[in-house]
Motif scaffolding. Structure first.
Motif, PDB file in Angstrom:
ATOM      1  N   ARG A 155       0.934  -1.130  -0.242  1.00  0.00           N
ATOM      2  CA  ARG A 155      -0.017   0.094   0.045  1.00  0.00           C
ATOM      3  C   ARG A 155       1.149   1.189   0.005  1.00  0.00           C
ATOM      4  N   VAL A 156       1.995   1.280   0.792  1.00  0.00           N
ATOM      5  CA  VAL A 156       2.723   2.468   0.744  1.00  0.00           C
ATOM      6  C   VAL A 156       3.550   2.606  -0.505  1.00  0.00           C
ATOM      7  N   LEU A 157       3.843   1.588  -1.151  1.00  0.00           N
ATOM      8  CA  LEU A 157       4.421   1.786  -2.510  1.00  0.00           C
ATOM      9  C   LEU A 157       3.562   2.194  -3.451  1.00  0.00           C
ATOM     10  N   ALA A 158       2.119   1.771  -3.421  1.00  0.00           N
ATOM     11  CA  ALA A 158       1.282   2.287  -4.463  1.00  0.00           C
ATOM     12  C   ALA A 158       0.898   3.752  -4.014  1.00  0.00           C
ATOM     13  N   ALA A 159       0.898   4.229  -2.868  1.00  0.00           N
ATOM     14  CA  ALA A 159       1.071   5.708  -2.354  1.00  0.00           C
ATOM     15  C   ALA A 159       2.132   6.226  -3.194  1.00  0.00           C
ATOM     16  N   PHE A 160       3.396   6.075  -3.033  1.00  0.00           N
ATOM     17  CA  PHE A 160       4.401   6.538  -3.372  1.00  0.00           C
ATOM     18  C   PHE A 160       4.511   6.753  -4.917  1.00  0.00           C
ATOM     19  N   VAL A 161       4.125   5.571  -5.707  1.00  0.00           N
ATOM     20  CA  VAL A 161       4.021   5.302  -7.091  1.00  0.00           C
ATOM     21  C   VAL A 161       3.126   6.539  -7.920  1.00  0.00           C
ATOM     22  N   ILE A 162       1.843   6.750  -7.073  1.00  0.00           N
ATOM     23  CA  ILE A 162       1.047   7.980  -7.250  1.00  0.00           C
ATOM     24  C   ILE A 162       1.658   9.323  -7.048  1.00  0.00           C
ATOM     25  N   ALA A 163       2.285   9.325  -6.019  1.00  0.00           N
ATOM     26  CA  ALA A 163       2.876  10.619  -5.694  1.00  0.00           C
ATOM     27  C   ALA A 163       3.805  11.043  -6.490  1.00  0.00           C
ATOM     28  N   SER A 164       4.811  10.117  -6.807  1.00  0.00           N
ATOM     29  CA  SER A 164       5.779  10.633  -7.869  1.00  0.00           C
ATOM     30  C   SER A 164       5.178  10.738  -9.432  1.00  0.00           C
TER      31      SER A 164
END
Lengths: 194, 82
Positions: free
Chosen positions: A54-63
């Motif tokens: 989930r944190v990975l998904a958050a950072f993919v969207i953020a970047s």
């Protein structure tokens, strides 16, 4: 005669002119009010989860959003805070806070996956699979997001409850409360809770 | 397709979101009127660059094409800075 005529014109135009000026001022005030309400090119996220995927998904969207020219704010709260930890500190904590500190992961390296974690084997497997596919690891993704100017805020209330001190978290992040999140969220085009 | 470009970004072998992240870095260095060409092997990049160009105010997606390069399918995106 000519001079009188000019005066007469000036007398007639002055009230019209001031009415016009007043109208412009009113319109200006309306535009300012609308501008204050209209969303910025911003994305706000609550990162509540401390799961690797989930944190990975958050950072993919953020970047991705930051790379598309959006302003991005990420608010880490509760389990999400574990992703921002960089060390385990027990001093100055209550028994419960110490227990919480010992039983939760320290930083992104220690995060487990939300499904099929099997004591961390699942997380290792996912990382290996990502490497095989050329997907950046979570740590690189987070570093990249920060380089792209993503705002990272840690929730003060959760930090207090869990007994986390600012020194235990990544350097250079901000600390704030719900109003910090809402301040950015109300100006955002998109808001996510992860 | 013969399209002139000034700079090339090689994002082959990279996965989402890296092609657009790298493209942005180069796009920022472009002068107005210049065009960059992005090479990607990620099939998702076709839609990604459409979306990206919509979001970035001064970016214009000039063309997209699919070519075979070194035995691989490569998705090529041409983006011009307005």
């Amino acid at each position: 005669m000519i001079a009188n005529g000019q005066t007469a014109v000036a007398d007639r135009t002055t009230p019209e002119l001031s009415a016009l000026q007043e109208q412009i001022q009113q319109l200006q005030a309306q535009v300012d009010a609308l501008r204050a309400q209209s969303p910025e090119n911003r994305l706000s996220m609550v990162v509540f989860s401390g799961d690797l995927d989930r944190v990975l998904a958050a950072f993919v969207i953020a970047s991705g959003a930051a790379a598309s020219g959006m302003e991005v704010s990420m608010f880490f709260t509760f389990w999400g805070l574990t992703a921002l930890r960089q060390k385990r500190e027990s001093r100055g904590k209550t028994l419960f806070q110490k227990l919480m500190g010992w039983m939760t992961p320290v930083g992104m390296r220690g995060l487990g996956v939300s499904k099929m974690n099997f004591g961390g084997i699942g997380a290792k497997m996912l990382r290996a699979m990502m490497r095989q596919q050329g997907v950046p690891q979570l740590e690189e993704m987070a570093q990249m997001a920060r380089e792209l100017g993503v705002r990272i805020v840690a929730c003060q209330m959760s930090m207090d409850v869990m007994g986390l001190h600012k020194e235990e978290l990544l350097e250079g992040i901000e600390v704030g409360g719900v109003a910090t999140f809402l301040g950015d969220a109300t100006k955002s085009k998109a808001t996510l809770f992860i | 397709m013969e399209i002139k470009y000034d700079v090339e970004v090689d994002a082959r072998g990279l996965q989402c979101p890296m092609p657009i992240v790298n493209a942005r870095k180069t796009f920022q260095t472009l002068q107005s009127g210049q065009t960059m060409r992005v090479l990607a092997t990620d099939p998702g990049s076709v839609n990604d660059f459409k979306g990206w160009a919509n979001m970035v105010a001064d970016a214009e997606l000039v063309a997209q094409e699919t070519i075979e390069l070194d035995g691989k399918t490569v998705y090529v995106h041409y983006v011009r800075k307005k």
